[in-house]
Scaffold this motif. Structure first.
Motif, PDB file in Angstrom:
ATOM      1  N   MET A 100       0.746  -1.249  -0.185  1.00  0.00           N
ATOM      2  CA  MET A 100      -0.004   0.049   0.008  1.00  0.00           C
ATOM      3  C   MET A 100       0.843   1.280   0.048  1.00  0.00           C
ATOM      4  SD  MET A 100      -3.114   1.161   2.613  1.00  0.00           S
ATOM      5  CE  MET A 100      -2.132   1.033   3.987  1.00  0.00           C
ATOM      6  N   GLN A 101       0.511   1.992  -0.979  1.00  0.00           N
ATOM      7  CA  GLN A 101       1.453   3.467  -1.082  1.00  0.00           C
ATOM      8  C   GLN A 101       0.491   4.667  -1.167  1.00  0.00           C
ATOM      9  OE1 GLN A 101       3.904   2.445  -4.360  1.00  0.00           O
ATOM     10  NE2 GLN A 101       5.713   2.081  -2.965  1.00  0.00           N
ATOM     11  N   GLY A 102       1.129   5.837  -0.716  1.00  0.00           N
ATOM     12  CA  GLY A 102       0.273   6.848  -0.460  1.00  0.00           C
ATOM     13  C   GLY A 102       0.730   8.001   0.171  1.00  0.00           C
ATOM     14  N   ARG A 103      -0.030   8.892   0.814  1.00  0.00           N
ATOM     15  CA  ARG A 103       0.626   9.909   1.450  1.00  0.00           C
ATOM     16  C   ARG A 103      -0.048   9.982   2.595  1.00  0.00           C
ATOM     17  NH1 ARG A 103       3.855  12.731  -1.565  1.00  0.00           N
ATOM     18  NH2 ARG A 103       4.252  14.546  -0.146  1.00  0.00           N
ATOM     19  N   ILE A 104       0.654  10.423   3.913  1.00  0.00           N
ATOM     20  CA  ILE A 104       0.130  10.688   5.177  1.00  0.00           C
ATOM     21  C   ILE A 104      -0.076  12.346   5.509  1.00  0.00           C
ATOM     22  CG2 ILE A 104       0.382  10.297   7.610  1.00  0.00           C
ATOM     23  CD1 ILE A 104       2.249   7.590   6.841  1.00  0.00           C
ATOM     24  N   THR A 105      -1.198  12.569   5.904  1.00  0.00           N
ATOM     25  CA  THR A 105      -1.344  14.023   6.305  1.00  0.00           C
ATOM     26  C   THR A 105      -0.973  14.497   7.715  1.00  0.00           C
ATOM     27  OG1 THR A 105      -3.564  13.612   7.064  1.00  0.00           O
ATOM     28  CG2 THR A 105      -3.425  14.183   4.625  1.00  0.00           C
ATOM     29  N   ASP A 106      -0.943  13.255   8.450  1.00  0.00           N
ATOM     30  CA  ASP A 106      -0.481  13.740   9.928  1.00  0.00           C
ATOM     31  C   ASP A 106       0.319  12.480  10.652  1.00  0.00           C
ATOM     32  OD1 ASP A 106      -0.176  13.881  12.912  1.00  0.00           O
ATOM     33  OD2 ASP A 106      -1.960  15.532  12.754  1.00  0.00           O
ATOM     34  N   VAL A 107       1.552  12.300  10.326  1.00  0.00           N
ATOM     35  CA  VAL A 107       2.089  10.927  10.708  1.00  0.00           C
ATOM     36  C   VAL A 107       2.026  10.583  12.300  1.00  0.00           C
ATOM     37  CG1 VAL A 107       4.452  10.017  11.125  1.00  0.00           C
ATOM     38  CG2 VAL A 107       3.979  11.177   9.162  1.00  0.00           C
ATOM     39  N   GLU A 108       2.033  11.718  13.279  1.00  0.00           N
ATOM     40  CA  GLU A 108       1.976  11.525  14.600  1.00  0.00           C
ATOM     41  C   GLU A 108       0.472  10.723  15.105  1.00  0.00           C
ATOM     42  OE1 GLU A 108       4.373  11.196  16.481  1.00  0.00           O
ATOM     43  OE2 GLU A 108       5.693  11.853  14.767  1.00  0.00           O
ATOM     44  N   ARG A 109      -0.368  11.592  14.610  1.00  0.00           N
ATOM     45  CA  ARG A 109      -1.790  11.002  14.702  1.00  0.00           C
ATOM     46  C   ARG A 109      -2.074   9.439  14.347  1.00  0.00           C
ATOM     47  NH1 ARG A 109      -6.519  14.456  12.458  1.00  0.00           N
ATOM     48  NH2 ARG A 109      -7.612  12.969  13.264  1.00  0.00           N
ATOM     49  N   LEU A 110      -1.344   9.360  13.133  1.00  0.00           N
ATOM     50  CA  LEU A 110      -1.539   8.070  12.513  1.00  0.00           C
ATOM     51  C   LEU A 110      -0.598   6.885  13.480  1.00  0.00           C
ATOM     52  CD1 LEU A 110      -2.582   6.126  10.454  1.00  0.00           C
ATOM     53  CD2 LEU A 110      -0.431   6.454   8.979  1.00  0.00           C
ATOM     54  N   ARG A 111       0.475   7.305  13.991  1.00  0.00           N
ATOM     55  CA  ARG A 111       1.182   6.422  15.169  1.00  0.00           C
ATOM     56  C   ARG A 111       0.233   6.177  16.184  1.00  0.00           C
ATOM     57  NH1 ARG A 111       6.464   9.499  13.676  1.00  0.00           N
ATOM     58  NH2 ARG A 111       7.739   7.669  12.539  1.00  0.00           N
ATOM     59  N   ALA A 112      -0.304   7.358  16.949  1.00  0.00           N
ATOM     60  CA  ALA A 112      -1.021   7.117  17.991  1.00  0.00           C
ATOM     61  C   ALA A 112      -2.277   6.300  17.574  1.00  0.00           C
ATOM     62  CB  ALA A 112      -1.594   8.480  18.619  1.00  0.00           C
TER      63      ALA A 112
ATOM     64  N   ASP B  49       8.902  12.377   2.710  1.00  0.00           N
ATOM     65  CA  ASP B  49       8.321  13.727   1.919  1.00  0.00           C
ATOM     66  C   ASP B  49       6.872  13.375   1.967  1.00  0.00           C
ATOM     67  OD1 ASP B  49       7.625  11.324   0.630  1.00  0.00           O
ATOM     68  OD2 ASP B  49       8.700  12.133  -1.303  1.00  0.00           O
ATOM     69  N   GLY B  50       6.380  12.849   3.085  1.00  0.00           N
ATOM     70  CA  GLY B  50       5.031  12.593   3.316  1.00  0.00           C
ATOM     71  C   GLY B  50       4.480  11.452   2.741  1.00  0.00           C
ATOM     72  N   GLY B  51       5.245  10.502   1.831  1.00  0.00           N
ATOM     73  CA  GLY B  51       4.841   9.548   1.291  1.00  0.00           C
ATOM     74  C   GLY B  51       5.274   8.389   2.102  1.00  0.00           C
ATOM     75  N   PHE B  52       4.592   7.073   1.935  1.00  0.00           N
ATOM     76  CA  PHE B  52       4.854   5.944   2.665  1.00  0.00           C
ATOM     77  C   PHE B  52       4.530   4.727   1.873  1.00  0.00           C
ATOM     78  CE2 PHE B  52       0.060   6.081   2.895  1.00  0.00           C
ATOM     79  CZ  PHE B  52      -0.204   4.552   2.795  1.00  0.00           C
ATOM     80  N   THR B  53       5.416   3.682   2.050  1.00  0.00           N
ATOM     81  CA  THR B  53       4.965   2.250   1.736  1.00  0.00           C
ATOM     82  C   THR B  53       4.895   1.261   2.880  1.00  0.00           C
ATOM     83  OG1 THR B  53       6.510   2.706  -0.356  1.00  0.00           O
ATOM     84  CG2 THR B  53       6.177   0.399   0.465  1.00  0.00           C
ATOM     85  N   GLU B  54       3.921   0.663   2.723  1.00  0.00           N
ATOM     86  CA  GLU B  54       3.403  -0.263   3.783  1.00  0.00           C
ATOM     87  C   GLU B  54       3.257  -1.614   3.340  1.00  0.00           C
ATOM     88  OE1 GLU B  54       0.173  -1.280   7.355  1.00  0.00           O
ATOM     89  OE2 GLU B  54      -0.421   0.129   5.893  1.00  0.00           O
ATOM     90  N   THR B  55       3.922  -2.718   3.545  1.00  0.00           N
ATOM     91  CA  THR B  55       4.054  -3.966   3.159  1.00  0.00           C
ATOM     92  C   THR B  55       3.316  -4.776   4.254  1.00  0.00           C
ATOM     93  OG1 THR B  55       6.238  -3.410   2.337  1.00  0.00           O
ATOM     94  CG2 THR B  55       5.630  -5.686   2.160  1.00  0.00           C
ATOM     95  N   VAL B  56       2.092  -5.591   3.821  1.00  0.00           N
ATOM     96  CA  VAL B  56       1.391  -6.224   4.535  1.00  0.00           C
ATOM     97  C   VAL B  56       1.558  -7.986   4.228  1.00  0.00           C
ATOM     98  CG1 VAL B  56      -0.863  -6.631   5.618  1.00  0.00           C
ATOM     99  CG2 VAL B  56      -0.273  -4.544   4.718  1.00  0.00           C
ATOM    100  N   TYR B  57       1.820  -8.623   5.083  1.00  0.00           N
ATOM    101  CA  TYR B  57       2.099 -10.097   4.784  1.00  0.00           C
ATOM    102  C   TYR B  57       1.044 -10.966   5.433  1.00  0.00           C
ATOM    103  CZ  TYR B  57       6.804  -8.445   4.299  1.00  0.00           C
ATOM    104  OH  TYR B  57       8.132  -7.593   4.027  1.00  0.00           O
ATOM    105  N   PHE B  58       0.461 -11.805   4.512  1.00  0.00           N
ATOM    106  CA  PHE B  58      -0.673 -12.380   4.918  1.00  0.00           C
ATOM    107  C   PHE B  58      -0.390 -14.128   4.725  1.00  0.00           C
ATOM    108  CE2 PHE B  58      -2.281  -8.717   2.880  1.00  0.00           C
ATOM    109  CZ  PHE B  58      -3.694  -8.394   3.665  1.00  0.00           C
ATOM    110  N   THR B  59      -1.034 -14.920   5.342  1.00  0.00           N
ATOM    111  CA  THR B  59      -0.875 -16.301   5.382  1.00  0.00           C
ATOM    112  C   THR B  59      -0.915 -16.728   3.676  1.00  0.00           C
ATOM    113  OG1 THR B  59      -3.028 -16.836   5.795  1.00  0.00           O
ATOM    114  CG2 THR B  59      -1.403 -16.759   7.640  1.00  0.00           C
ATOM    115  N   SER B  60      -2.020 -16.460   3.062  1.00  0.00           N
ATOM    116  CA  SER B  60      -2.383 -16.802   1.885  1.00  0.00           C
ATOM    117  C   SER B  60      -3.426 -15.827   1.050  1.00  0.00           C
ATOM    118  CB  SER B  60      -3.007 -18.044   1.726  1.00  0.00           C
ATOM    119  OG  SER B  60      -4.298 -18.126   2.168  1.00  0.00           O
ATOM    120  N   GLU B  61      -3.295 -15.634  -0.044  1.00  0.00           N
ATOM    121  CA  GLU B  61      -4.253 -14.710  -0.891  1.00  0.00           C
ATOM    122  C   GLU B  61      -5.809 -15.172  -0.634  1.00  0.00           C
ATOM    123  OE1 GLU B  61      -5.237 -12.348  -5.106  1.00  0.00           O
ATOM    124  OE2 GLU B  61      -3.499 -13.961  -4.899  1.00  0.00           O
TER     125      GLU B  61
END
Length: 201
Positions: free
Chosen positions: A108-120, A146-158
């Protein structure tokens, strides 16, 4: 943990996979501080590689090796156009994090408007996810700086992931995702049906 992300289009997924396997076999043992890598090619031909290191210094040592440079000169022509890199010293791990046991990986890729709120918001969610989404092994989030992020999510299977997605979410998870979506912009998803996993021997 430090994460280096490599991304670009390829029309040669088989040859690219072989090059990555050659890196693991011939160069991996000399990459001090390398923790593991996750990669693959999505349906639209986009390759994403998420490479985990102990530190920025370890990643830099690897990049500076002459054999690494020679390998990259052979690998770069397998991409159509330029290759985008993100060096990410700001990372978060949830659940078991990056796992070679995953049968399916979603980027998942995109931009975060408020990193600290997301961490909380993320605090305390690991237990909830483990309880209601046993198909989710873990995830790793890398902030691009730069405000962008990449999240890598690992699943047991599709299959397990799709089955879980079709079920009605419990209220606490639905509330979490609704609040999370308020903090994200321009989100895209890349499904790696055949994830390529590499770890130190």
């Amino acid at each position: 943990m430090f994460i280096q992300i490599m991304q670009g289009r390829t029309g040669e997924p088989g040859r690219l996979k072989a090059q990555l396997e050659r890196w693991r076999r011939d160069l991996g043992s000399g990459a001090r501080g390398w923790l593991g890598s996750t990669g693959g090619v999505a349906d639209d031909g986009t390759f994403v590689g998420v490479v985990r290191f102990e530190s920025p210094e370890a990643a830099r040592r690897n990049s500076d090796r002459p054999e690494q440079g020679a390998w990259w000169r052979e690998t770069e022509p397998l991409f159509d156009g330029g290759v985008l890199f993100h060096d990410c010293p700001d990372t978060e791990t949830h659940g078991r994090g990056g796992s070679d046991d995953a049968g399916f990986v979603q980027i998942m890729q995109g931009r975060i408007t408020d990193v600290e709120r997301l961490r909380a918001l993320n605090k305390g969610m690991d237990e909830t996810v483990a309880r209601f989404r046993p198909d989710v092994i873990g995830s790793v989030t890398a902030l691009h700086g730069d405000g962008g992020f990449t999240e890598t999510v690992y699943f047991t299977s599709e299959a397990a992931a799709r089955e879980a997605e079709a079920k009605e979410m419990p209220p606490e998870m639905r509330d979490f995702f609704e609040r999370e979506s308020e903090l994200l912009r321009d989100v895209t998803y890349l499904d790696l049906h055949d994830p390529w996993m590499m770890s130190p021997a």
